[in-house]
Motif scaffolding. Structure first.
Motif, PDB file in Angstrom:
ATOM      1  N   ASN A  98       0.825  -1.203   0.000  1.00  0.00           N
ATOM      2  CA  ASN A  98       0.000   0.000   0.000  1.00  0.00           C
ATOM      3  C   ASN A  98       0.860   1.254   0.000  1.00  0.00           C
ATOM      4  O   ASN A  98       0.558   2.235  -0.694  1.00  0.00           O
ATOM      5  CB  ASN A  98      -0.909   0.005   1.239  1.00  0.00           C
ATOM      6  CG  ASN A  98      -2.265  -0.622   0.971  1.00  0.00           C
ATOM      7  OD1 ASN A  98      -2.950  -0.266   0.021  1.00  0.00           O
ATOM      8  ND2 ASN A  98      -2.639  -1.569   1.806  1.00  0.00           N
ATOM      9  N   GLY A  99       1.928   1.228   0.790  1.00  0.00           N
ATOM     10  CA  GLY A  99       2.831   2.376   0.833  1.00  0.00           C
ATOM     11  C   GLY A  99       3.509   2.617  -0.505  1.00  0.00           C
ATOM     12  O   GLY A  99       3.670   3.765  -0.940  1.00  0.00           O
ATOM     13  N   LEU A 100       3.913   1.541  -1.178  1.00  0.00           N
ATOM     14  CA  LEU A 100       4.502   1.675  -2.508  1.00  0.00           C
ATOM     15  C   LEU A 100       3.496   2.268  -3.496  1.00  0.00           C
ATOM     16  O   LEU A 100       3.854   3.108  -4.341  1.00  0.00           O
ATOM     17  CB  LEU A 100       4.984   0.312  -3.016  1.00  0.00           C
ATOM     18  CG  LEU A 100       6.273  -0.224  -2.395  1.00  0.00           C
ATOM     19  CD1 LEU A 100       6.462  -1.697  -2.740  1.00  0.00           C
ATOM     20  CD2 LEU A 100       7.478   0.582  -2.887  1.00  0.00           C
ATOM     21  N   ALA A 101       2.234   1.833  -3.394  1.00  0.00           N
ATOM     22  CA  ALA A 101       1.201   2.370  -4.290  1.00  0.00           C
ATOM     23  C   ALA A 101       0.968   3.852  -4.023  1.00  0.00           C
ATOM     24  O   ALA A 101       0.815   4.646  -4.964  1.00  0.00           O
ATOM     25  CB  ALA A 101      -0.092   1.582  -4.119  1.00  0.00           C
ATOM     26  N   MET A 102       0.935   4.246  -2.753  1.00  0.00           N
ATOM     27  CA  MET A 102       0.778   5.669  -2.421  1.00  0.00           C
ATOM     28  C   MET A 102       1.959   6.478  -2.938  1.00  0.00           C
ATOM     29  O   MET A 102       1.796   7.573  -3.500  1.00  0.00           O
ATOM     30  CB  MET A 102       0.659   5.841  -0.910  1.00  0.00           C
ATOM     31  CG  MET A 102      -0.629   5.332  -0.309  1.00  0.00           C
ATOM     32  SD  MET A 102      -0.632   5.530   1.493  1.00  0.00           S
ATOM     33  CE  MET A 102      -2.182   4.698   1.896  1.00  0.00           C
ATOM     34  N   CYS A 103       3.155   5.946  -2.743  1.00  0.00           N
ATOM     35  CA  CYS A 103       4.366   6.602  -3.247  1.00  0.00           C
ATOM     36  C   CYS A 103       4.292   6.749  -4.762  1.00  0.00           C
ATOM     37  O   CYS A 103       4.581   7.807  -5.319  1.00  0.00           O
ATOM     38  CB  CYS A 103       5.588   5.786  -2.828  1.00  0.00           C
ATOM     39  SG  CYS A 103       7.149   6.337  -3.530  1.00  0.00           S
ATOM     40  N   GLY A 104       3.856   5.667  -5.434  1.00  0.00           N
ATOM     41  CA  GLY A 104       3.740   5.705  -6.883  1.00  0.00           C
ATOM     42  C   GLY A 104       2.704   6.688  -7.373  1.00  0.00           C
ATOM     43  O   GLY A 104       2.868   7.327  -8.416  1.00  0.00           O
TER      44      GLY A 104
END
Length: 532
Positions: free
Chosen positions: A57-63
């Motif tokens: 989820n954090g990677l998706a938010m970062c992306g």
């Protein structure tokens, strides 16, 4: 407008960039089709897999947040302006801290699919009017930002082939726009999430590799890097002192503060970023996800600073500005210096993928607002079936894709940063005041929400229209005209307080909400409940 007499890469690098980009696109499109919602369930289309780990989820938010502007524009800003560029990067990290501490948890607890759901729960009597106003602001922000990404794809292509002709510009926009539309219309949130995670991993890995090569060139001596960057800038000690870009006078300093204010506050109200807050099923997962996002975004901004300094030290400020006066070519020139054609191709492909991923998130947020808020709740008054709403979401994605491509071709020559910063200013001036008041002020009313949303939007747009962005300077959209009475390029310092003031005035002098509505909302927003 970006113009070059020469391109950054040679024919081999251009071909390799195309192969790498095509490979990633084919893999992500295939995966988006496989992970696309198989049933007519709007929850799956809007939110995707709600049981993902905090890291994913954090990677998706970062992306969702980090765009090609971070990789190219921010790095170039550091390369050309030194201290001022580094200070600019700091605003992004501060913005994510505000999301973590103030917005994320209560918003997730209060909403369902979109921000409109949270406002409807808070302002039930006039929820349809509020949803309509919010949808207008959401579409304005997403369209501006999406057009900026598509125009940026042309500017990125310019780095390789020089000034593109009309046919090349049209082909680039249509290809990128079509791919993005497929991601959003067919893949929904599952497809968009996959490309965001892939993009974030690639971006973190890519900037890490280049930053390691830069630091290794200077034997991991930061003082040596700073000294070489100072020498390569040709400006002496002035390069690492404030004022190189934003110190020409009081107006310039105020403009920089206005820009940072819009970035810090606008991030907390960007629709495609806010939509991510509803995805985690459990509150603790959301909390951990945002912590991951803050760390990852902070790391990328830190490495962007290293890359900018490295570009000035190894390539030279004059060479970078000679290739592109905005500095967008800095990281590509640095990659060529460190790793030749292969590293240049890898970084270039990464920039294209980054652009794709952000555009997909924006289009999905806009389509969701049209389908759920406008069609499902305003037009059909909550009586639309999930199949109907899902069909409208996919049609909306296609229509928005076509319109964005047309606007991008019409806007060729417009500074992409201007479009993006206007989107941030609208989000901070219209959506954020409404969101903050709804979450934390018991006296907030529907009239206050309408005034804040429409007033913040109109104020932001009008101030930009009558600013140097549009007329009176050589870099303006209409350089020969002169009707700029507002001296700043970014309206945030005026439009953001105006949005908050209008929300307060509308609430103070309008009809009150029913007793007990805010108390029930507050319990849900602050205490919350894990959703099944």
């Amino acid at each position: 407008m970006v113009t070059h007499s020469a391109s950054v890469a040679d024919a081999f690098s251009l071909r390799l960039t195309f192969v790498l980009f095509l490979t990633v696109v084919v893999i992500t499109l295939f995966t988006a089709l496989l992970t696309a919602p198989q049933r007519d369930e709007i929850g799956e289309f809007y939110l995707g897999n709600r049981d993902m780990s905090p890291l994913r989820n954090g990677l998706a938010m970062c992306g969702d947040y980090l765009s090609a502007a971070t990789l190219l524009g921010s790095t170039g800003l550091v390369a050309l302006t030194g201290y001022d560029g580094l200070l600019y990067l700091g605003g992004t990290v501060v913005a994510w801290m505000m999301v973590l501490l103030l917005i994320a948890e209560p918003l997730r607890n209060a909403g369902k699919f979109t921000l409109g759901d949270a406002l409807a729960r808070r302002l039930p009597l006039r929820q349809r009017q509020v949803r309509l106003a919010l949808a207008v602001c959401t579409l304005s922000v997403c369209t501006l930002y999406l057009v900026a990404q598509l125009v940026g794809s042309i500017a990125l292509m310019t780095q390789f082939v020089g000034e593109p002709g009309p046919t090349t510009r049209t082909m680039v926009v249509i290809i990128i726009g079509t791919i993005v539309t497929i991601y959003a219309a067919i893949g929904g949130m599952p497809g968009a999430t996959f490309i965001q995670v892939v993009k974030a991993v690639m971006l973190v890995a890519g900037v890490t590799v280049v930053a390691v090569l830069v630091l290794n060139r200077f034997d991991w001596n930061i003082d040596g890097l700073l000294a070489s960057a100072t020498e390569g800038s040709g400006l002496g000690d002035e390069y690492l002192q404030p004022g190189l870009r934003y110190g020409a006078g009081p107006i310039s300093k105020i403009d920089f503060f206005s820009l940072q204010l819009a970035i810090v506050l606008g991030l907390a109200a960007l629709p495609h970023v806010m939509m991510r807050m509803f995805a985690p099923r459990r509150t603790r997962v959301l909390r951990a996800s945002v912590v991951w996002a803050v760390g990852l975004v902070g790391f990328v901004c830190l490495t962007a600073g290293v890359l900018g300094l490295g570009a000035t030290a190894l390539v030279g400020r004059d060479t970078i500005s000679g290739m592109d006066h905005k500095g967008d070519a800095a990281v590509l020139l640095l990659a060529h210096e460190l790793g030749g054609e292969v590293l240049t191709a890898i970084v270039s492909a990464l920039a294209f993928v980054t652009l794709l991923a952000v555009a997909a998130g924006l289009m999905l947020a806009a389509a969701s607002s049209v389908a759920h808020d406008l069609y499902g709740e305003v037009i059909r008054k909550g009586r639309a079936t999930e199949t109907q709403e899902l069909g409208v979401a996919r049609i909306a994605a296609v229509v928005l894709g076509v319109l964005s491509m047309m606007f991008a071709l019409l806007a060729w020559g417009t500074n992409t940063a201007t479009l993006a910063f206007l989107a941030f200013a609208i989000a901070a001036s219209a959506i954020l005041p409404t969101l903050v008041y709804s979450l934390f002020w018991s006296g907030f009313t529907a009239r206050g929400a309408l005034l804040s949303l429409y007033g913040g939007l109109v104020t932001s747009v009008l101030l930009v229209v009558f600013s140097p962005v549009v007329s009176s300077t050589p870099d303006s959209v209409y350089p020969r005209a002169d009707f700029a009475w507002f001296p700043l390029q970014n309206p945030g310092i005026v439009s953001i307080p105006a949005g908050f003031l209008l929300g307060w005035l509308g609430s103070r002098f309008g009809p009150r909400e029913e007793a007990g509505v805010y108390e029930d909302f507050e319990v849900r927003a602050l205490v919350g409940a894990d959703q099944g």
